[in-house]
Design an enzyme around this catalytic site. Structure first.
Site, PDB file in Angstrom:
ATOM      1  N   SER A   8      -4.248  -1.957   1.400  1.00 28.40           N
ATOM      2  CA  SER A   8      -3.918  -0.597   1.539  1.00 28.40           C
ATOM      3  C   SER A   8      -2.250  -0.485   1.558  1.00 28.40           C
ATOM      4  O   SER A   8      -1.665  -1.478   1.737  1.00 28.40           O
ATOM      5  CB  SER A   8      -4.660  -0.227   2.823  1.00 28.40           C
ATOM      6  N   TYR A  50      -6.204  -0.146  11.978  1.00 27.03           N
ATOM      7  CA  TYR A  50      -6.259  -0.243  10.649  1.00 27.03           C
ATOM      8  C   TYR A  50      -5.374  -1.095   9.984  1.00 27.03           C
ATOM      9  O   TYR A  50      -5.666  -1.832   9.037  1.00 27.03           O
ATOM     10  CB  TYR A  50      -6.345   1.122  10.072  1.00 27.03           C
TER      11      TYR A  50
END
Length: 274
Positions: free
Chosen positions: A145, A158
């Site tokens: 990501s 995350y």
């Protein structure tokens, strides 16, 4: 790796195939003549993706499973082999999100996030390696990501999962050097998927504050999944070790490289001005 990866006639296993990047990738692969084993916990969304992919004339199998179910996950490669005869492309696309300040986050939610974003990636990759190694040419694609490059406040869990996917994938790529098995690491930026809407948040968070935070975050998700899928497919076909998707991710790479400690102060200021 040198030699181009030809998708026609290959079989790909795609996780998170019911929507977003996973669905877009699946349809693009089908259009290139790649057979598909599609996995997701969303049976209805998975069926829609599979139906669209079959219209391209390729073999498609549907595997409804929760990636936190270890037994089901470890049985998946054999189900793929039984249906398709082999596997040449593994795309670990599925992921979940968890927002909120770390001190307010429920540890059980962190465990859930790590199970999906990291442990499932490592377990499925390990379980698929015999099939992938059996092919003269194969490829593993793991999605990290933008938050595997930078670590914003409110994204501790995350970012930890996506930095971990980055470390795992880079080490695996080094282990596979000199073989027919290539490894691609993908850093998507703000892609317009449902991941933010489906994210878990601190239980005590005020609903109004949660809604405002979601709206602000979703304004940053502007890239179409189909655009991201096209960039990933180019990376697969050229056997690129790294694919950075979106101008936001490319800027983050540059800023983090120039300001490895203080990058967040600059990015936070830029976000306030948007």
């Amino acid at each position: 790796m040198g030699q181009r990866f030809v998708l026609r006639g290959r079989t790909a296993l795609v996780t998170g195939a019911a929507s977003g990047i996973g669905a877009a990738l699946s349809l693009a692969l089908a259009e290139r003549g790649c057979a598909l084993a599609l996995a997701d916990r969303d049976a209805e969304g998975l069926a829609r993706t599979a139906q669209s992919a079959r219209a391209a004339g390729v073999a498609v199998s549907e595997h409804v499973l929760d990636l936190t179910d270890r037994a089901a996950l470890l049985a998946l490669p054999e189900a793929v082999r039984a249906r398709h005869g082999g596997l040449q492309l593994l795309i670990n696309n599925a992921g979940v999100a968890l927002g909120g300040r770390f001190e307010e986050t429920n540890p059980a939610d962190i465990d859930w996030l790590m199970e999906v974003n990291l442990h499932a990636v490592m377990r499925l990759t390990h379980a698929c390696l015999p099939l992938l190694r059996a092919a003269p040419q194969a490829q593993i694609v793991n999605l990290s990501s933008l938050f595997g490059i930078i670590a914003p406040a409110g994204q501790a869990a995350y970012a930890a999962s996506k930095f971990a996917v980055r470390g795992f994938t880079e080490a695996l790529r080094h282990e596979c050097e000199g073989t027919g098995l290539g490894v691609t690491l993908v850093y998507p930026g703000g892609v317009a998927t449902a991941i933010a809407r489906n994210a878990r948040r601190p239980r005590a968070l005020d609903p109004g504050e949660a809604a405002a935070g979601l709206a602000a975050f979703e304004r940053l998700l502007t890239l179409r999944p189909e655009t991201a899928a096209a960039a990933i497919l180019r990376g697969i076909e050229t056997r690129a070790p790294r694919v950075v998707i979106g101008s936001d991710a490319r800027r983050a790479v540059l800023i983090q490289r120039l300001m490895p400690v203080r990058y967040w102060s600059l990015i936070r200021r830029a976000l306030r001005d948007t």
